[in-house]
Design a protein around this motif. Structure first.
Motif, short mmCIF file in Angstrom:
data_model
loop_
_atom_site.label_atom_id
_atom_site.label_comp_id
_atom_site.label_asym_id
_atom_site.label_seq_id
_atom_site.Cartn_x
_atom_site.Cartn_y
_atom_site.Cartn_z
N ASN A 1 0.86 -1.19 0.00
CA ASN A 1 0.00 0.00 0.00
C ASN A 1 0.90 1.24 0.00
O ASN A 1 1.16 1.85 1.03
CB ASN A 1 -0.90 -0.03 1.24
CG ASN A 1 -1.98 1.04 1.16
OD1 ASN A 1 -2.18 1.65 0.11
ND2 ASN A 1 -2.66 1.26 2.28
N ILE B 1 2.48 5.00 -1.21
CA ILE B 1 2.18 6.33 -1.73
C ILE B 1 3.45 6.90 -2.35
O ILE B 1 4.55 6.42 -2.10
CB ILE B 1 1.66 7.30 -0.64
CG1 ILE B 1 2.70 7.48 0.46
CG2 ILE B 1 0.34 6.81 -0.09
CD1 ILE B 1 2.31 8.54 1.47
N GLU C 1 -5.07 8.56 -5.93
CA GLU C 1 -4.90 9.18 -4.61
C GLU C 1 -3.54 8.84 -3.99
O GLU C 1 -3.11 9.44 -3.02
CB GLU C 1 -6.01 8.72 -3.64
CG GLU C 1 -7.28 9.54 -3.76
CD GLU C 1 -8.16 9.01 -4.89
OE1 GLU C 1 -8.51 7.83 -4.85
OE2 GLU C 1 -8.43 9.79 -5.83
N LYS C 2 -2.89 7.85 -4.56
CA LYS C 2 -1.61 7.43 -4.00
C LYS C 2 -0.48 8.40 -4.36
O LYS C 2 0.62 8.28 -3.85
CB LYS C 2 -1.26 6.03 -4.50
CG LYS C 2 -2.12 4.93 -3.87
CD LYS C 2 -1.96 3.62 -4.60
CE LYS C 2 -2.73 2.50 -3.90
NZ LYS C 2 -2.05 2.06 -2.68
N LEU D 1 0.95 11.95 -4.15
CA LEU D 1 0.87 13.25 -3.48
C LEU D 1 1.91 14.16 -4.13
O LEU D 1 3.09 13.82 -4.17
CB LEU D 1 1.19 13.10 -1.99
CG LEU D 1 0.38 12.04 -1.23
CD1 LEU D 1 0.78 12.02 0.23
CD2 LEU D 1 -1.11 12.32 -1.38
N ALA E 1 -1.41 13.82 5.70
CA ALA E 1 -1.96 12.54 5.25
C ALA E 1 -2.28 11.65 6.45
O ALA E 1 -3.33 10.99 6.50
CB ALA E 1 -0.97 11.85 4.32
N LYS F 1 -5.35 12.80 8.28
CA LYS F 1 -6.58 12.48 7.54
C LYS F 1 -6.88 10.99 7.61
O LYS F 1 -7.84 10.52 7.02
CB LYS F 1 -6.41 12.87 6.07
CG LYS F 1 -6.57 14.36 5.80
CD LYS F 1 -6.57 14.58 4.30
CE LYS F 1 -6.44 16.07 3.97
NZ LYS F 1 -5.97 16.27 2.60
N MET G 1 -5.03 8.58 6.37
CA MET G 1 -4.59 7.84 5.18
C MET G 1 -3.73 6.65 5.62
O MET G 1 -2.91 6.77 6.53
CB MET G 1 -3.76 8.78 4.32
CG MET G 1 -3.54 8.30 2.92
SD MET G 1 -2.88 9.66 1.92
CE MET G 1 -2.97 8.96 0.29
N LYS G 2 -3.94 5.53 4.97
CA LYS G 2 -3.17 4.33 5.33
C LYS G 2 -2.15 4.01 4.26
O LYS G 2 -2.46 4.05 3.07
CB LYS G 2 -4.11 3.12 5.47
CG LYS G 2 -5.13 3.26 6.59
CD LYS G 2 -4.46 3.14 7.96
CE LYS G 2 -5.48 3.43 9.07
NZ LYS G 2 -4.84 3.84 10.32
N PHE G 3 -0.96 3.69 4.67
CA PHE G 3 0.09 3.29 3.71
C PHE G 3 1.21 2.62 4.47
O PHE G 3 1.40 2.84 5.68
CB PHE G 3 0.59 4.49 2.91
CG PHE G 3 1.02 5.65 3.77
CD1 PHE G 3 2.31 5.72 4.28
CD2 PHE G 3 0.12 6.67 4.10
CE1 PHE G 3 2.70 6.79 5.07
CE2 PHE G 3 0.52 7.74 4.89
CZ PHE G 3 1.81 7.80 5.38
#
Lengths: 339, 339
Positions: free
Chosen positions: B182, B184, B216-217, B219, B236, B239, B241-243
DNA sequence: TATGATAATGCAATCGATTACGATAATAAA
DNA sequence: TTTATTATCGTAATCGATTGCATTATCATA
């Protein structure tokens, strides 16, 4: 391959003399408005650009300054160059750059090359092992001004230096005042005045603050090489050397020291504090962030260039050399305790 | 101020013609051994150095190459310059350096200045916001070869680029193969082909390895600014966001991300792995050390200079432009898990 | 009409070096 | 002794632009 357009080309095309073209292009009132307009129109059409070489030869002025420095891949020097370039550009000068790679032979060739190119002046940071200065004197004798920066030289010329004594003094003082009294110093190469000054500051601060000092506290590290300094500290630890603070002659050495301490599970800054020198870009990135002495390289470059341009434009035959010493600034970060 | 010694000075002193002096100095067999010796002796005594300006004007050859690049205070560029300087020096060329500061206007002025100085060739890395290329075309039309490096341009000229697609691809592949799925991507400025290629590599690796991907990945981070990227990642995280992996377009961005993760008590590389780009000097200093993609800047500079010199020395009017893409290398370090 | 003043432009030297070509003198060959 | 040859060196053009001085043309004035 098209040849560049010359005044002669324009003159031939318009069937007038090159002198008329020359005057017309610079808007001389001697030339009739009609001719002036014709010339300027054609020049624009043919995209005429004056040959800077011919101009330089005619006026004995190249609007170029030469820069000699030891290394290009070096944070501090790159900021200096950037400062030089800023000023040079704003005054319509170009810069020719030579890196000596810390070699005196190369440095000598560089001065020759720059002279042959008839640069209007030279900015130089001498190589580490420069001990004779005839090549610079020779250039001066030919009437080309030189301004030295960063590293001091025994030459009668303008200089922009950093206050390395003050930097070393304040670094050491900061360590002492934050409670560390058993300091060691990773010093720079012998003979390099700049690092000797930092060392002098280290010693003086001990004396002024009444902290005992002996020569064993100074560990000589040669190059800006993290690995080398890693080993020096590792060695010191293995020998059972005791210390609670390190003043490194530059940030690279400081990082090497930091890594050696971390490898030995010694906490920074609690057990041992570290302070570096020059505020390299990475110093705020590492963990803990590195306390250091900042030298404003950009400012040094700008000041040096300004001084040189002043001398270049001076009508006087003899110019009284100026020596400017820029102050340093201590940047407090994570590798020292802030009280 | 002494004037420099000229051929005429030597001729007057010896009461012979300048042409004889000229020939004698270069050991022409036309000149008698006696005259030759006398001339050379006097030249040495008076420390005669030929005026490179006059030579350049005569031969329409300055033995100088111009370098245009966006920034001087930049690790990668400084290694490129160093490579250029190495080659140039070894071939008897000097380099004139201009920094555009990422400004197209400045870049245009720089090309003009270099042309006016009649440099024999130009090495250029265009500014970020260069979208018209007339200033370069104009130079080419005047017969001056240009070689572009690092950043691609839609111009018919030789180029030395780095394989940014490959770099982005391998960086992403490495993250995925070390178990992170996952990801980004902190991407560079829009319109800069080089960063778009890295992004393309990021996307392609997802597809090839069967990892789901959505926009969305990505930025977007503008500048090489650690603080800015710190905030982007902090944002991120806030918010929700998971990564578990970050591919940053450069090491500075990577450091910003790393610091944001550390501030949020997220372990690197266990929870989130990071890979940067360019292998800045500090990347092996920080903790954990930064996995990154190395571009060989020195090699790029050397290759670019060699290619340019080849074109300069080519007798042919037309030279088939060459495009060289240098491979990248992945440097495995602490911010990613090595399986 | 002749002369002086003024405006506009051309000629030629100059910057420092190179080089094609010509010139002179000494030597060798006839 | 005359001519050809060679060794050696000088003259002048050239690169591209500038600039002091001369030249020409134009117009006004005496």
């Amino acid at each position: 391959m098209k040849q560049a357009v010359t005044l002669k080309d324009l003159a031939r095309e318009l069937n007038i003399a090159t002198s008329t073209v020359s005057r017309a292009l610079k808007g001389s009132p001697e030339i009739s408005a009609i001719t002036r307009a014709r010339v300027q129109k054609l020049a624009k059409e043919l995209n005429y650009e004056p040959n800077a070489l011919a101009l330089s030869l005619r006026h004995s002025k190249t609007n170029t300054i030469g820069v000699i420095l030891p290394e290009l891949v070096h944070f501090f020097f790159s900021t200096v160059i950037s400062g030089i370039e800023d000023i040079a550009y704003s005054r319509g000068y170009n810069i020719i750059i030579c890196q000596s790679n810390e070699s005196i032979d190369r440095e000598i060739l560089d001065t020759k090359a720059l002279f042959n190119h008839r640069v209007d002046g030279i900015l130089a940071c001498v190589s580490r092992n420069t001990s004779v200065y005839d090549h610079f004197i020779a250039i001066q004798d030919k009437g080309i001004p030189i301004v030295f920066f960063d590293r001091d030289v025994p030459i009668d010329a303008s200089k922009i230096l950093s206050n390395d004594f003050e930097g070393g003094y304040n670094a050491t003082k900061h360590l002492i005042e934050s409670g560390k009294t058993n300091l060691i110093h990773l010093s720079g190469p012998e003979g390099l005045m700049l690092s000797e000054q930092r060392t002098r500051g280290f010693v003086q601060a001990h004396q002024d603050l009444g902290i005992p000092f002996n020569k064993e506290k100074i560990l000589r590290c040669g190059d800006e090489d993290a690995q080398e300094n890693f080993k020096i500290i590792q060695n010191a630890l293995q020998k059972g050397m005791k210390f609670d603070g390190i003043f490194a002659v530059n940030d690279i050495a400081a990082v090497g020291a930091l890594q050696a301490l971390q490898a030995a599970q010694i906490s920074v800054p609690q057990e041992v504090a570290i302070i570096g020198y020059s505020d390299w870009q990475f110093s705020s990135f590492i963990s803990p962030t590195l306390t250091t002495i900042r030298q404003n390289g950009n400012e040094m470059g700008r000041k040096a260039a300004e001084l040189l341009l002043e001398e270049i434009h001076s009508k006087d035959t003899f110019i009284e050399p100026k020596s400017i010493t820029l102050p340093t600034e201590i940047i407090l970060r994570g590798t020292t305790l802030n009280k």
